[in-house]
Design an enzyme around this catalytic site. Structure first.
Site, PDB file in Angstrom:
ATOM      1  N   TYR A 114       1.029  -1.172  -0.048  1.00  0.00           N
ATOM      2  CA  TYR A 114      -0.075   0.083   0.027  1.00  0.00           C
ATOM      3  C   TYR A 114       0.884   1.314  -0.302  1.00  0.00           C
ATOM      4  O   TYR A 114       1.889   1.146   0.866  1.00  0.00           O
ATOM      5  CB  TYR A 114      -0.860   0.069   1.203  1.00  0.00           C
ATOM      6  CG  TYR A 114      -1.751   1.189   1.349  1.00  0.00           C
ATOM      7  CD1 TYR A 114      -2.588   1.399   0.425  1.00  0.00           C
ATOM      8  CD2 TYR A 114      -1.537   2.332   2.193  1.00  0.00           C
ATOM      9  CE1 TYR A 114      -3.499   2.767   0.727  1.00  0.00           C
ATOM     10  CE2 TYR A 114      -2.225   3.196   2.574  1.00  0.00           C
ATOM     11  CZ  TYR A 114      -3.399   3.439   1.602  1.00  0.00           C
ATOM     12  OH  TYR A 114      -4.246   4.602   1.701  1.00  0.00           O
TER      13      TYR A 114
ATOM     14  N   ASP B  33       9.425   2.712   0.084  1.00  0.00           N
ATOM     15  CA  ASP B  33       8.261   3.338   1.030  1.00  0.00           C
ATOM     16  C   ASP B  33       8.637   3.210   2.233  1.00  0.00           C
ATOM     17  O   ASP B  33       8.170   1.915   2.740  1.00  0.00           O
ATOM     18  CB  ASP B  33       7.020   2.995   0.173  1.00  0.00           C
ATOM     19  CG  ASP B  33       5.880   3.709   1.075  1.00  0.00           C
ATOM     20  OD1 ASP B  33       5.960   4.339   1.967  1.00  0.00           O
ATOM     21  OD2 ASP B  33       4.716   3.450   0.767  1.00  0.00           O
TER      22      ASP B  33
ATOM     23  N   LYS C  90       4.394   8.579   9.093  1.00  0.00           N
ATOM     24  CA  LYS C  90       4.115   8.021  10.647  1.00  0.00           C
ATOM     25  C   LYS C  90       4.993   8.059  11.595  1.00  0.00           C
ATOM     26  O   LYS C  90       4.888   9.187  12.161  1.00  0.00           O
ATOM     27  CB  LYS C  90       3.699   6.330  10.312  1.00  0.00           C
ATOM     28  CG  LYS C  90       2.602   6.329   9.214  1.00  0.00           C
ATOM     29  CD  LYS C  90       1.945   4.818   9.528  1.00  0.00           C
ATOM     30  CE  LYS C  90       0.825   4.765   8.493  1.00  0.00           C
ATOM     31  NZ  LYS C  90       0.752   4.396   7.269  1.00  0.00           N
TER      32      LYS C  90
HETATM   33  C1  LIG Z   1       0.249   4.738   5.866  1.00  0.00           C
HETATM   34  C2  LIG Z   1       1.053   4.540   4.586  1.00  0.00           C
HETATM   35  C3  LIG Z   1       0.933   5.135   3.506  1.00  0.00           C
HETATM   36  C4  LIG Z   1       0.010   6.287   3.329  1.00  0.00           C
HETATM   37  O1  LIG Z   1       0.287   7.343   4.305  1.00  0.00           O
HETATM   38  P1  LIG Z   1      -1.006   8.384   4.584  1.00  0.00           P
HETATM   39  O2  LIG Z   1      -0.244   9.528   5.716  1.00  0.00           O
HETATM   40  O3  LIG Z   1      -2.002   7.777   5.306  1.00  0.00           O
HETATM   41  O4  LIG Z   1      -1.371   9.071   3.292  1.00  0.00           O
HETATM   42  C5  LIG Z   1       1.716   4.998   2.646  1.00  0.00           C
HETATM   43  N1  LIG Z   1       2.742   3.971   2.457  1.00  0.00           N
HETATM   44  C6  LIG Z   1       2.641   3.033   3.461  1.00  0.00           C
HETATM   45  C7  LIG Z   1       3.843   2.066   3.528  1.00  0.00           C
HETATM   46  C8  LIG Z   1       1.899   3.416   4.653  1.00  0.00           C
HETATM   47  O5  LIG Z   1       1.893   2.267   5.656  1.00  0.00           O
END
Ligand SMILES: *Cc1c(COP(=O)(O)O)cnc(C)c1O
Length: 423
Positions: free
Chosen positions: A139, A231, A259
């Site tokens: 994701y 990512d 995060k």
């Molecule tokens: C949470 C997440 C996103 C998206 O981040 P948001 O702040 O919710 O837009 C993208 N990549 C990874 C791996 C994530 O866990």
């Protein structure tokens, strides 16, 4: 939960499905939060939970960490948004670069979705190519080119209505942990602008990269001159101060962070090789912009978080890893004791159980797990005062605020809940 029920009934009338983000919903209705502190979270009905959702991994230092809160309180006295640059942004970027040397230049954004959207646009702008390879089950935020799964073929089909094929036809989906398939796609296709990956997959339950997967990926992309995007929105500051790239010893071309970067404030970052990052406007021709990017509140939180995490890193990460190992082992022992077919995946401060007899190494094997059993586990845990994310396809996260007694309580709760699952 009468108060939560009532709030949910009101919420549904004004907010679609009653929630501001889909993962927060669960049957029959979610609890509504009143407050959180350290490792704990309380709902409107007064129930207390040990929190392993931790803002989907964001709260690595625990809720309301004193240093982060006081940095934000201090910043509140001098302004919340200027629309002009600040010294704080330079300080934060410098701190990020120190922990992530591959991020030679950094731009601050708000959400993870913005960070990955920008990373992909940069890869395309830099290479002047079109196609992006992503891995099945990863994701990367809720934007057009990334809301794609593979299903059977490799063609990009969106998982969301409202996204025409024109947006997804340039997304190629490859199986996670399948270096051979990646090799084939790369050698067959001359129009690849970038490869994006969660170095540890935290959005399909928890799935670990197999031994050579990431190294193979780095080698292939380097040989083909394709930018590799890590990512690290979950793994950044969680797999260690330097994230998965430090943990596995791999240097990506572009990195996204979010995060844990700020322990609960809205900020994310995209960074990478100078020559790639310099494509960004106004100096370059790749456009990206935001009113709230680099706002001083979030930046102050980010600075305080990174300073705290780097000062305490020899304490934080070993403690988290040790607690996580203990927890994962206990969950495995309980499930074994009750004769339940299961897998437990864990690394550093992340863990998840799957109800399946086969190892979970990719999207398909994660999908095979018994979701009904997970739902039962989730509710039994909740009854015992343990909050994990409501979906099988999320990950459990420890924070530095979790205590030994939290852990004991959790181990007993899992034992109890797994006994319920067996019945
Ligand atoms: C949470 C997440 C996103 C998206 O981040 P948001 O702040 O919710 O837009 C993208 N990549 C990874 C791996 C994530 O866990």
């Amino acid at each position: 939960m009468p108060k939560s029920k009532k709030l949910f009934d009101s919420a549904k009338k004004i907010i679609p499905s009653g929630v501001s983000s889909p993962v927060r919903y669960f049957e029959p209705y979610p609890f509504f939060v009143k407050k959180a502190q350290g490792s704990l979270i309380w709902d409107e009905d007064g129930s207390e939970y040990v929190d392993y959702c931790t803002g989907y991994g964001a709260m690595i230092l625990g809720h309301r960490h004193p240093q982060v809160i006081s940095a934000v309180q201090k910043q509140l006295n001098t302004g919340t948004l200027y629309g002009a640059p600040t010294a704080l942004e330079v300080e934060l970027a410098t701190l990020i670069k120190k922990a992530y040397p591959s991020m030679q230049k950094i731009r601050l954004v708000n959400t993870g979705s913005e960070a990955t959207m920008t990373a992909i646009r940069l890869a395309r702008g830099f290479t002047k190519k079109k196609k992006i390879i992503k891995f099945e089950g990863c994701y990367h935020g809720a934007h057009e080119s990334m809301l794609v799964r593979a299903g059977s073929g490799l063609a990009g089909i969106s998982v969301s209505d409202g996204i025409p094929d024109d947006f997804t036809k340039n997304t190629i989906v490859v199986q996670y942990n399948n270096s051979e398939q990646l090799d084939k796609v790369i050698s067959k296709n001359k129009d690849i602008a970038g490869v994006i990956v969660e170095p540890v997959l935290g959005n399909m339950g928890l799935i670990l990269p197999e031994k050579n997967f990431l190294h193979d990926m780095r080698k292939m992309t380097k040989q083909a001159g394709i930018p590799l995007i890590f990512d690290e929105i979950i793994t950044g500051f969680r797999m260690g101060l330097g994230g998965a790239q430090e943990h596995f010893g791999i240097t990506p071309d572009i990195t996204t962070l979010g995060k844990s970067l700020s322990n609960g404030f809205v900020i994310s970052a995209v960074g990478g090789k100078k020559e790639i990052m310099d494509q960004l406007a106004p100096g370059g021709k790749v456009y990206e912009a935001s009113t709230f990017a680099g706002n001083p509140i979030s930046v102050a939180a980010g600075i305080a978080s990174i300073r705290t995490m780097s000062t305490l890193k020899s304490k934080i990460y070993p403690k988290l890893a040790k607690q996580c190992l203990t927890l994962a082992k206990s969950i495995h022992e309980s499930a074994t004791k009750y004769g339940i077919q299961h897998q437990v995946n864990a690394i550093e401060s992340m863990f998840q159980i799957f109800f399946t007899d086969k190892p979970v190494t990719d999207y398909a094997s994660s999908k095979r797990a018994d979701g009904k059993k997970f739902h039962k586990l989730f509710h039994s845990l909740l009854n015992e005062g343990i909050f994990v994310a409501p979906s099988q396809f999320e990950t459990g996260f420890l924070s530095y605020a979790h205590t030994e007694s939290d852990l004991d309580k959790t181990i007993h709760a899992y034992d109890y809940a797994l006994r319920q699952v067996r019945q």
